[in-house]
Enzyme design. Structure first.
Site, PDB file in Angstrom:
ATOM      1  N   TRP A 357       0.930  -1.246  -0.042  1.00  0.00           N
ATOM      2  CA  TRP A 357       0.084   0.071  -0.046  1.00  0.00           C
ATOM      3  C   TRP A 357       0.994   1.289  -0.165  1.00  0.00           C
ATOM      4  O   TRP A 357       0.420   2.363  -0.171  1.00  0.00           O
ATOM      5  CB  TRP A 357      -0.945   0.172   1.243  1.00  0.00           C
ATOM      6  CG  TRP A 357      -0.298   0.220   2.429  1.00  0.00           C
ATOM      7  CD1 TRP A 357       0.433  -0.668   3.324  1.00  0.00           C
ATOM      8  CD2 TRP A 357      -0.268   1.241   3.376  1.00  0.00           C
ATOM      9  NE1 TRP A 357       0.860  -0.150   4.453  1.00  0.00           N
ATOM     10  CE2 TRP A 357       0.389   0.974   4.488  1.00  0.00           C
ATOM     11  CE3 TRP A 357      -1.139   2.382   3.508  1.00  0.00           C
ATOM     12  CZ2 TRP A 357       0.579   1.915   5.572  1.00  0.00           C
ATOM     13  CZ3 TRP A 357      -1.137   3.392   4.450  1.00  0.00           C
ATOM     14  CH2 TRP A 357      -0.293   3.110   5.511  1.00  0.00           C
ATOM     15  N   ASP A 358       2.259   1.248   0.402  1.00  0.00           N
ATOM     16  CA  ASP A 358       2.933   2.289   0.182  1.00  0.00           C
ATOM     17  C   ASP A 358       2.835   2.867  -1.242  1.00  0.00           C
ATOM     18  O   ASP A 358       3.220   4.241  -1.034  1.00  0.00           O
ATOM     19  CB  ASP A 358       4.410   1.703   0.268  1.00  0.00           C
ATOM     20  CG  ASP A 358       4.730   0.953   1.398  1.00  0.00           C
ATOM     21  OD1 ASP A 358       3.847   0.058   1.935  1.00  0.00           O
ATOM     22  OD2 ASP A 358       5.975   0.635   2.096  1.00  0.00           O
ATOM     23  N   GLU A 488       1.818  -2.011  13.219  1.00  0.00           N
ATOM     24  CA  GLU A 488       1.873  -3.281  13.287  1.00  0.00           C
ATOM     25  C   GLU A 488       2.495  -3.676  14.502  1.00  0.00           C
ATOM     26  O   GLU A 488       2.674  -5.145  14.749  1.00  0.00           O
ATOM     27  CB  GLU A 488       2.545  -3.677  11.860  1.00  0.00           C
ATOM     28  CG  GLU A 488       2.136  -3.591  10.748  1.00  0.00           C
ATOM     29  CD  GLU A 488       3.048  -3.587   9.481  1.00  0.00           C
ATOM     30  OE1 GLU A 488       2.508  -3.820   8.268  1.00  0.00           O
ATOM     31  OE2 GLU A 488       4.200  -3.826   9.727  1.00  0.00           O
ATOM     32  N   LYS A 601       4.349   1.857  15.979  1.00  0.00           N
ATOM     33  CA  LYS A 601       5.398   1.620  14.948  1.00  0.00           C
ATOM     34  C   LYS A 601       5.504   2.916  14.107  1.00  0.00           C
ATOM     35  O   LYS A 601       6.504   3.589  13.759  1.00  0.00           O
ATOM     36  CB  LYS A 601       5.439   0.421  14.355  1.00  0.00           C
ATOM     37  CG  LYS A 601       6.535   0.188  13.049  1.00  0.00           C
ATOM     38  CD  LYS A 601       6.056  -1.064  12.514  1.00  0.00           C
ATOM     39  CE  LYS A 601       6.918  -1.538  11.411  1.00  0.00           C
ATOM     40  NZ  LYS A 601       6.685  -2.629  10.569  1.00  0.00           N
ATOM     41  N   GLN A 602       4.342   3.431  13.699  1.00  0.00           N
ATOM     42  CA  GLN A 602       4.116   4.369  12.598  1.00  0.00           C
ATOM     43  C   GLN A 602       2.893   5.152  12.859  1.00  0.00           C
ATOM     44  O   GLN A 602       2.038   4.369  13.545  1.00  0.00           O
ATOM     45  CB  GLN A 602       4.470   3.923  11.361  1.00  0.00           C
ATOM     46  CG  GLN A 602       3.268   3.140  10.852  1.00  0.00           C
ATOM     47  CD  GLN A 602       3.556   2.268   9.374  1.00  0.00           C
ATOM     48  OE1 GLN A 602       4.249   1.428   9.247  1.00  0.00           O
ATOM     49  NE2 GLN A 602       3.162   3.048   8.449  1.00  0.00           N
TER      50      GLN A 602
END
Length: 771
Positions: A357-358, A488, A601-602
């Site tokens: 999906w990046d 994640e 994580k992000q």
């Protein structure tokens, strides 16, 4: 390897050779042209630690999944863009001893990647075990003008001896992938031939049956004069080579010019591959190294005309942004809708070189704004082309009525990710693909893409979301169970804010698209209703109920949406309090400990707030940023860019700069200790966004390009280029004002600091700095 790269505005420079950093440097100095790419392996032998990597776009192997258990819908294979024939090889022997940088004393080692012209060069002095000292210089590139061609100029100079030097240019297809699940090699030999200085090697992949022919032609010069004599040819399994032995005196220099071609059955009939390779080699040999390089250089200069970003007063930041732009441009050119962008591009084996999906979330904006319209459009067409596979994927998981779940990882539309918590649960990727359609149309104005391509994808994704939610009798709301968000470090959670928000937004946007099609393309819409068996009334009624009644966990104390149910059941300790020796936690902690921690994580909740900032007030954005960013460890390469943009939005200029520098130099400084297995190509699109959307404050609103720029304190000025609906603009931010120059004939309207202006073609306008 922190700060091992010398700061320079246009070049990536490494002084001195450290074997411990070799894999990192092999990644950093990678080169490519959109059709193929290569890690910065040495031409001569190197028997120490190295990851050899030559990769060809679209050529993959379905490596059978290796797990101890199986579930319905689990992917049968992991797709990998595989390591292909090594075409750079040039063995050097001096008095019978092989030049091997792992076995020689190395002096004056210097490696340079010139980003302006896309060329990799290297020079060093080495002392052989026998005492012979040589100076080696190499220059190579993969042509961005002729994407089938690679070229090398390699010289060896005898510094302190007279004697015999043997040069052996070769092609070697006996290669492997380090990440092969069953330690098998993925290539079989079809044919090989070599005569004098010209040879061809054809290989075929197991299972997928792709064929690739690699060809070479070379010449050897001694002090600029062609060496006489016929090369001695060598043939063995998956290998061809040609050796020449030359007597040299002290001070003599031998130069090998090796020109290669790589052609595949992706673009040519198999029966014609050798013929096509011979034609390509002949093109290269006729042009010669210098002409090939001149054409290649000119293509790079044209790319920089529309994509360069200039920073005055900060060389580290300047080098970082150009490096990110360079890698994006050499990874994807948009000429082939069958190709996409892998998280590591052509620079390593991790993630298999396949699509996540990046692309939609982080890379599309760069190509929309710096390349011709067709380039970005091809990224969307890639997903439309795979719609039937996405429907099959959803069907395997129990969905019906042509609902689509796009794969988390793919090369051909099929899911090939091998971790259940990602494969089945990280479904927010569907929302990213829907958002990309909106983002493309909002930026380009190409609403015709909706009829039918965009609508078909949106309809299938909306059908998925309407089946994926559950009605909770207890909450009297729709809930989203068993998901994994962008963070994640949390798996199998309920009511992830970002996933649920993407679902609701997609349903809303699809309803808007339906109204548009009914008005502008009524006859086509009727055909689409029949094709997709779309019961508009019954289906949209369900969508509207979900939109009105979706559950979002909310924290009354902090007045923020919670990342998921139970998020505050954890002890919330800021990441800044983690001991340095325990960072990064994904390399130091057990997975159990990570899953029970509060660490992110992000960007997760903040990902939604970034995409849909107009749905939130500035105070709301600030509250969410202040709550979540301190808990974020930024151990995804995709994390700093989003935080940089949001920090700029709410006036946290210091934090915005900090996060920008982190994403811009992520690989150059090996920030997350993982550059050795490849670069973070897709996060480089995020770096571009951090600059243009963060410092430039660029948005598209109401069919107008909007700027809310600021200048970091460390910088004197900056400028960047941006395409917007046939207008090509150059903007420059200085202490005393902001200037926009229209380098096209197309008139356009802009807004800067709430002031609107029209810019005629080839004119400029200047705004006084309001800060």
């Amino acid at each position: 390897m922190k700060n091992n790269i010398i700061h320079d505005e246009w070049k990536i420079i490494e002084e001195g050779f450290n074997p411990e950093n070799n894999r990192i440097s092999e990644s950093i100095f990678s080169i490519g042209n959109g059709k193929m790419g290569q890690r910065a392996n040495f031409e001569e032998q190197y028997s120490d630690d190295s990851l050899q990597g030559t990769y060809i776009a679209g050529i993959y192997y379905p490596d059978k999944t290796r797990v101890g258990w199986w579930k319905n819908g689990y992917p049968e294979y992991v797709a990998k863009i595989i390591n292909s024939a090594n075409w750079i090889g040039i063995d050097i022997q001096i008095a019978g001893e092989t030049l091997d940088l792992a076995k020689t004393k190395i002096e004056k080692f210097r490696r340079v990647l010139d980003m302006k012209t896309g060329v990799l060069s290297r020079n060093f002095v080495a002392t052989m075990p026998g005492g012979q000292k040589v100076e080696v210089k190499s220059t190579r590139f993969v042509s961005i003008d002729d994407s089938e061609i690679g070229a090398i100029r390699y010289s060896v100079k005898a510094l302190n001896f007279s004697g015999e030097i043997t040069v052996t240019p070769y092609l070697d297809g006996d290669v492997k992938n380090e990440d092969a699940n069953y330690d098998e090699k993925f290539w079989t030999e079809i044919s090989k031939e070599i005569k004098a200085e010209e040879g061809y090697l054809t290989l075929e992949t197991l299972k997928t049956r792709f064929q690739v022919t690699t060809g070479m032609w070379f010449s050897v010069l001694k002090n600029t004069n062609k060496v006489d004599g016929k090369p001695e040819n060598a043939i063995r399994e998956k290998y061809i080579g040609a050796s020449q032995k030359i007597q040299v005196e002290k001070g003599d220099e031998l130069t090998v010019e090796k020109l290669t071609a790589t052609v595949s059955s992706l673009n040519h009939p198999k029966k014609q591959l050798v013929l096509q390779a011979k034609k390509a080699v002949k093109r290269a040999a006729t042009a010669g190294f210098d002409k090939l390089f001149a054409n290649h250089k000119n293509c790079w200069l044209k790319k920089w005309e529309t994509s360069d970003i200039k920073i005055e007063g900060d060389i580290a930041a300047q080098q970082g942004i150009r490096y990110n732009i360079f890698q994006l441009n050499q990874t994807y050119t948009g000429e082939d809708e069958r190709l996409n962008i892998g998280p590591k591009g052509f620079t390593g084996e991790k993630y298999g070189g396949v699509t996540y999906w990046d692309t939609e979330a982080y890379c599309l904006p760069f190509f929309m704004s710096t390349a011709p319209l067709e380039v970005a459009k091809n990224l969307l067409l890639y997903r439309h082309k795979h719609l039937s596979k996405a429907i099959e994927n959803a069907k395997k998981l129990g969905f019906n009525c042509q609902a689509a779940l796009y794969p988390m990882v793919t090369i051909n539309g099929e899911e090939c990710h091998n971790e259940w918590e990602i494969t089945f649960e990280e479904i927010h990727r569907n929302g990213a693909i829907a958002y990309a359609i909106y983002n493309y149309i909002n930026n380009t104005g190409d609403k015709e893409y909706l009829a039918p391509h965009g609508f078909e994808v949106l309809l299938a994704i909306s059908r998925f979301w309407s089946q994926r939610v559950n009605w909770s009798a207890e909450k009297q709301k729709y809930v989203m169970l068993g998901v994994t968000g962008p963070n994640e470090y949390e798996n199998n959670i309920n009511n992830n804010f970002h996933t649920s928000y993407m679902a609701v937004w997609t349903l809303k946007y699809t309803l808007e698209v339906i109204d548009f099609l009914k008005k502008e393309f009524p006859f086509l819409f009727e055909e689409l209703i029949k094709k997709w068996k779309f019961n508009e009334i019954s289906e949209t009624t369900v969508w509207k109920e979900i939109i009105e009644n979706m559950y979002f966990p909310f924290d009354d104390e902090n007045q923020v949406f919670l990342q998921q149910d139970g998020f505050k059941d954890k002890k919330l300790i800021p990441a800044a309090e983690l001991p340095v020796k325990e960072r990064p936690i994904n390399q130091k902690w057990s997975w159990d400990r990570i899953l029970r921690s509060c660490y992110i994580k992000q960007a997760d909740t903040l990902q939604s707030i970034f995409w849909f900032e107009d749905d939130f007030s500035d105070d709301q954005i600030k509250r969410h940023f202040d709550f979540y960013e301190p808990l974020t460890v930024h151990e995804s390469s995709l994390s700093p860019c989003v935080h940089s943009i949001l920090a700029a939005k709410i006036g946290y200029e210091k934090k915005s700069y900090e996060m920008y520098l982190r994403t811009a130099r992520l690989d150059l400084d090996n920030y997350n200790n993982d550059t050795d297995d490849g670069l973070h190509i897709t996060s480089m699109g995020g770096t571009w966004m951090a600059f243009v959307m963060g410092f430039g404050g660029v948005r598209v609103k109401n069919n107008r390009l909007v700027f809310n720029p600021f200048l970091p304190k460390k910088w004197k000025a900056y400028s960047f280029r941006i395409n917007f609906r046939d207008a090509h603009l150059e903007v420059k931010m200085e202490r005393n004002g902001f200037t926009v120059v229209n380098h096209s004939n197309q008139k356009t309207s802009i807004q800067v600091w709430n002031k609107q202006a029209d810019i005629e073609g080839n004119k400029h306008v200047k705004f006084k700095n309001s800060k």
